[in-house]
Scaffold this active site. Structure first.
Site, PDB file in Angstrom:
ATOM      1  N   ASP A  78      57.276 -39.050 -11.428  1.00 28.53           N
ATOM      2  CA  ASP A  78      56.000 -39.752 -11.328  1.00 28.53           C
ATOM      3  C   ASP A  78      55.686 -40.172  -9.899  1.00 28.53           C
ATOM      4  O   ASP A  78      54.524 -40.173  -9.476  1.00 28.53           O
ATOM      5  CB  ASP A  78      56.013 -40.994 -12.229  1.00 28.53           C
ATOM      6  CG  ASP A  78      55.757 -40.651 -13.686  1.00 28.53           C
ATOM      7  OD1 ASP A  78      56.213 -39.572 -14.114  1.00 28.53           O
ATOM      8  OD2 ASP A  78      55.124 -41.442 -14.389  1.00 28.53           O
ATOM      9  N   CYS A 119      63.853 -40.128 -16.622  1.00 27.87           N
ATOM     10  CA  CYS A 119      62.642 -40.646 -16.002  1.00 27.87           C
ATOM     11  C   CYS A 119      61.462 -40.749 -16.950  1.00 27.87           C
ATOM     12  O   CYS A 119      61.544 -40.407 -18.115  1.00 27.87           O
ATOM     13  CB  CYS A 119      62.325 -39.880 -14.727  1.00 27.87           C
ATOM     14  SG  CYS A 119      63.491 -40.356 -13.410  1.00 27.87           S
ATOM     15  N   ASP A 120      60.357 -41.180 -16.406  1.00 34.60           N
ATOM     16  CA  ASP A 120      59.345 -41.973 -17.086  1.00 34.60           C
ATOM     17  C   ASP A 120      58.873 -41.461 -18.450  1.00 34.60           C
ATOM     18  O   ASP A 120      58.997 -42.136 -19.451  1.00 34.60           O
ATOM     19  CB  ASP A 120      58.136 -42.130 -16.174  1.00 34.60           C
ATOM     20  CG  ASP A 120      58.461 -42.949 -14.933  1.00 34.60           C
ATOM     21  OD1 ASP A 120      59.638 -43.043 -14.588  1.00 34.60           O
ATOM     22  OD2 ASP A 120      57.539 -43.482 -14.317  1.00 34.60           O
ATOM     23  N   LYS A 121      58.301 -40.272 -18.497  1.00 33.25           N
ATOM     24  CA  LYS A 121      57.697 -39.803 -19.747  1.00 33.25           C
ATOM     25  C   LYS A 121      58.624 -38.872 -20.517  1.00 33.25           C
ATOM     26  O   LYS A 121      58.336 -38.505 -21.649  1.00 33.25           O
ATOM     27  CB  LYS A 121      56.363 -39.087 -19.466  1.00 33.25           C
ATOM     28  CG  LYS A 121      55.438 -39.834 -18.514  1.00 33.25           C
ATOM     29  CD  LYS A 121      55.183 -41.280 -18.939  1.00 33.25           C
ATOM     30  CE  LYS A 121      54.351 -42.030 -17.919  1.00 33.25           C
ATOM     31  NZ  LYS A 121      55.023 -42.307 -16.644  1.00 33.25           N
ATOM     32  N   CYS A 192      64.475 -45.018 -10.200  1.00 32.78           N
ATOM     33  CA  CYS A 192      64.170 -46.017  -9.171  1.00 32.78           C
ATOM     34  C   CYS A 192      64.601 -47.418  -9.600  1.00 32.78           C
ATOM     35  O   CYS A 192      64.535 -47.774 -10.770  1.00 32.78           O
ATOM     36  CB  CYS A 192      62.690 -45.976  -8.825  1.00 32.78           C
ATOM     37  SG  CYS A 192      62.176 -44.358  -8.209  1.00 32.78           S
ATOM     38  N   GLU A 440      48.455 -43.198 -13.384  1.00 37.41           N
ATOM     39  CA  GLU A 440      48.958 -44.493 -12.931  1.00 37.41           C
ATOM     40  C   GLU A 440      48.315 -44.873 -11.605  1.00 37.41           C
ATOM     41  O   GLU A 440      48.156 -44.018 -10.718  1.00 37.41           O
ATOM     42  CB  GLU A 440      50.480 -44.450 -12.760  1.00 37.41           C
ATOM     43  CG  GLU A 440      51.226 -44.389 -14.062  1.00 37.41           C
ATOM     44  CD  GLU A 440      52.732 -44.420 -13.883  1.00 37.41           C
ATOM     45  OE1 GLU A 440      53.422 -44.639 -14.875  1.00 37.41           O
ATOM     46  OE2 GLU A 440      53.211 -44.224 -12.741  1.00 37.41           O
ATOM     47  N   SER A 466      51.924 -48.122 -13.059  1.00 31.18           N
ATOM     48  CA  SER A 466      53.359 -47.900 -12.966  1.00 31.18           C
ATOM     49  C   SER A 466      54.094 -49.180 -13.334  1.00 31.18           C
ATOM     50  O   SER A 466      53.561 -50.284 -13.190  1.00 31.18           O
ATOM     51  CB  SER A 466      53.717 -47.496 -11.536  1.00 31.18           C
ATOM     52  OG  SER A 466      55.073 -47.707 -11.272  1.00 31.18           O
TER      53      SER A 466
END
Length: 550
Positions: A78, A119-121, A192, A440, A466
């Site tokens: 992202d 990670c994110d999605k 992160c 985002e 985010s």
């Protein structure tokens, strides 16, 4: 076994021939087949260490007497996708990941599956896929990144890069220091360092029981993470033999546990979309009001980047999610974990090593949880704000609308010093359908913070934020602009009223004026007319429904 469908019987001679071609022995055909869905890629720092974890997962599966089969799942970073066309894709990727999990596992009739993610999605996409499949499954998240270091100071990705750009623009730091920050902020593998979406979802995955205890915060590259990977490989075989499936673990009560922990941690507002989509795949009703109801009763007990001074490594050393469960036990349900333990067992056996990182309920950072849901004529179906990242003076704000139809337009105005104290930036046509992909807005929000405007400027959008966002930034406005939401007819200079304590988001216009403006309103042309995003735009639901595909 489910895999007997492709292994047994006279009519499966061709199937067995192909399995033998893949290197299997006759003895292997009597063992469970376990898929290892790995999202390894060189493109994402959070995923570059997965080759190592794949080895330990395979080792665990083999030790337990089953056969591992690795297959790939795509990933997007992202942070790298941020601020350009690329950010239209991550939320849409979530659906692709779920479809791949379903497709591969059903086509090959796997008995169970381990999802290696971070990670994110990708994490919610995998959870959606296994909830839809409902075959035994375990998630292994690859772990948080260590903090960077510069001049004896801990560094974090968002604070020292996105916000650093604006501080350099303002003259607070030199270009030489900014260059050092960009080299040192992300020192290596891992997701992160703060409670951004990746780490929040890892914590909630463990909370709801789909990762074994300790997985959510165990650091990337650590021996502990290797041991968790191997133990997960062994445990998935047990789940197959016991026929324990995701819908035995992902229940209304375990999702409520996830929301409780989310509120206590002050996690990413993206979790609202993701938990709703996971619930949908598991056949469970979950709405925005549930998040707000729980938020009002669960205090915010950690202060982790971006809303505080601590990092994911500090949460890990304080005892991780088991310690958080111990602290919150009175507010949790006693649900099943993929390890075979229950929530209360995990909580009771945990130790809280740092009562400042994980505070007692009576000494919380805030009396309410991290997320609030706002309603009003600007958001009849709801909007979401990470209230744990908003200063006390900005919990109520009245501002002048500065309207932009794209993130890039707003970013240009911010970096050109055209945004002034008292402005409320409105970024619209960035919703799930209109964006498409509900981009985002980390770059604009980080720039506002870096310029020192977070206590005098607000931002609202039908897009999203985010997990690294802080300040009075309200997203998920529903209905979105492209669907004819009120945000579509706001004009520069309109008065926007934000009242987080009273859960209000309003534009000071009469019903008559709103109706008058809509008579002259025409929706903008779709930004993308071909390919996957065009199909996604036509099929995706609104943010208040989880932005799922119908």
């Amino acid at each position: 076994m489910r895999s007997d469908t492709i292994k047994k019987g006279l009519d499966r001679v061709p199937h067995r021939a192909l399995l033998y071609a893949a290197g299997l022995s006759k003895k292997d055909l009597g063992r469970p087949f376990i898929g290892v869905a790995t999202s390894f890629t060189d493109l994402i720092p959070g995923h570059i260490g997965m080759r190592d974890l794949e080895r330990f997962i395979e080792r665990g599966i083999c030790y337990a007497g089953a056969v591992p089969f690795l297959f790939g799942v795509p990933g997007i970073c992202d942070g790298i996708a941020m601020g350009h066309l690329g950010m239209c894709y991550p939320l849409a990727l979530r659906e692709i990941v779920a479809d791949i999990i379903e497709t591969v596992a059903n086509a090959h009739q796997l008995d169970g599956i381990i999802c290696l993610t971070n990670c994110d999605k990708i994490t919610p996409g995998m959870l959606m896929g296994v909830a839809r499949l409902n075959i035994p499954a375990i998630m292994v998240t690859a772990g948080p990144m260590l903090s960077g270091r510069f001049n004896k100071r801990k560094l974090a990705f968002v604070h020292d890069t996105f916000e650093g750009m604006a501080r350099a623009k303002k003259g607070d730091i030199s270009l030489q220091e900014l260059s050092c920050l960009e080299m040192e902020a992300c020192p290596g593998q891992g997701s992160c360092q703060g409670l951004y979406t990746a780490n929040t979802m890892a914590c909630l995955t463990e909370t709801m029981g789909m990762s074994i205890p300790g997985c959510g915060t165990a650091l990337a590259g650590s021996a502990k993470k290797r041991r968790i990977a191997q133990a997960s490989g062994e445990q998935i075989v047990k789940l197959v033999k016991q026929n324990i499936k995701p819908r035995d673990i992902i229940t209304a009560k375990s999702l409520e546990n996830a929301i409780v922990v989310d509120m206590a941690l002050g996690g990413s507002s993206n979790t609202v979309l993701h938990l709703m989509s996971i619930a949908h795949e598991a056949g469970i009703d979950l709405d925005l009001k549930t998040f707000d109801r729980i938020s009002k009763t669960v205090p915010h007990i950690t202060a982790i980047e971006p809303a505080g001074e601590y990092f994911m490594e500090d949460l890990e050393y304080a005892g991780g999610i088991p310690a958080v469960l111990k602290r919150l036990k009175s507010k949790l349900n006693n649900t099943l974990n993929a390890s075979g333990q229950k929530t209360f067992q995990i909580a009771d056996s945990a130790t809280i090593f740092d009562s400042e990182v994980i505070r007692p309920l009576n000494r919380a950072y805030h009396k309410q949880g991290g997320i609030a849901v706002l309603y009003g004529n600007l958001a009849p179906n709801g909007a979401v704000v990470k209230q744990s990242g908003v200063s006390a003076k900005m919990m109520q704000f009245v501002g002048r609308a500065r309207v932009f139809n794209r993130e890039e337009q707003a970013m240009q105005a911010i970096m050109s010093n055209k945004i002034k104290k008292g402005d409320c930036i409105v970024i619209r046509y960035e919703g799930p359908s209109g964006g498409p992909g509900m981009r985002e807005m980390l770059a604009p929000t980080a720039a506002i913070v870096g310029l020192g405007l977070e206590d005098s400027v607000a931002l609202i959008t039908d897009g999203r934020f985010s997990g690294g966002t802080k300040g009075p930034c309200i997203g998920h406005i529903s209905p979105e602009a492209s669907a004819g939401g009120t945000i579509a007819i706001i004009k520069d200079g309109d008065t926007i009223n934000i009242d987080i304590p009273n859960r209000k988001l309003e534009v000071k216009l009469s019903k008559v004026e709103i109706e008058k403006r809509f008579k002259h309103w025409k929706s903008v042309e779709p930004k993308i007319k071909t390919g996957y995003l065009s199909r996604y735009s036509r099929l995706v639901s609104s943010a208040d429904k989880g932005a799922i595909l119908s």
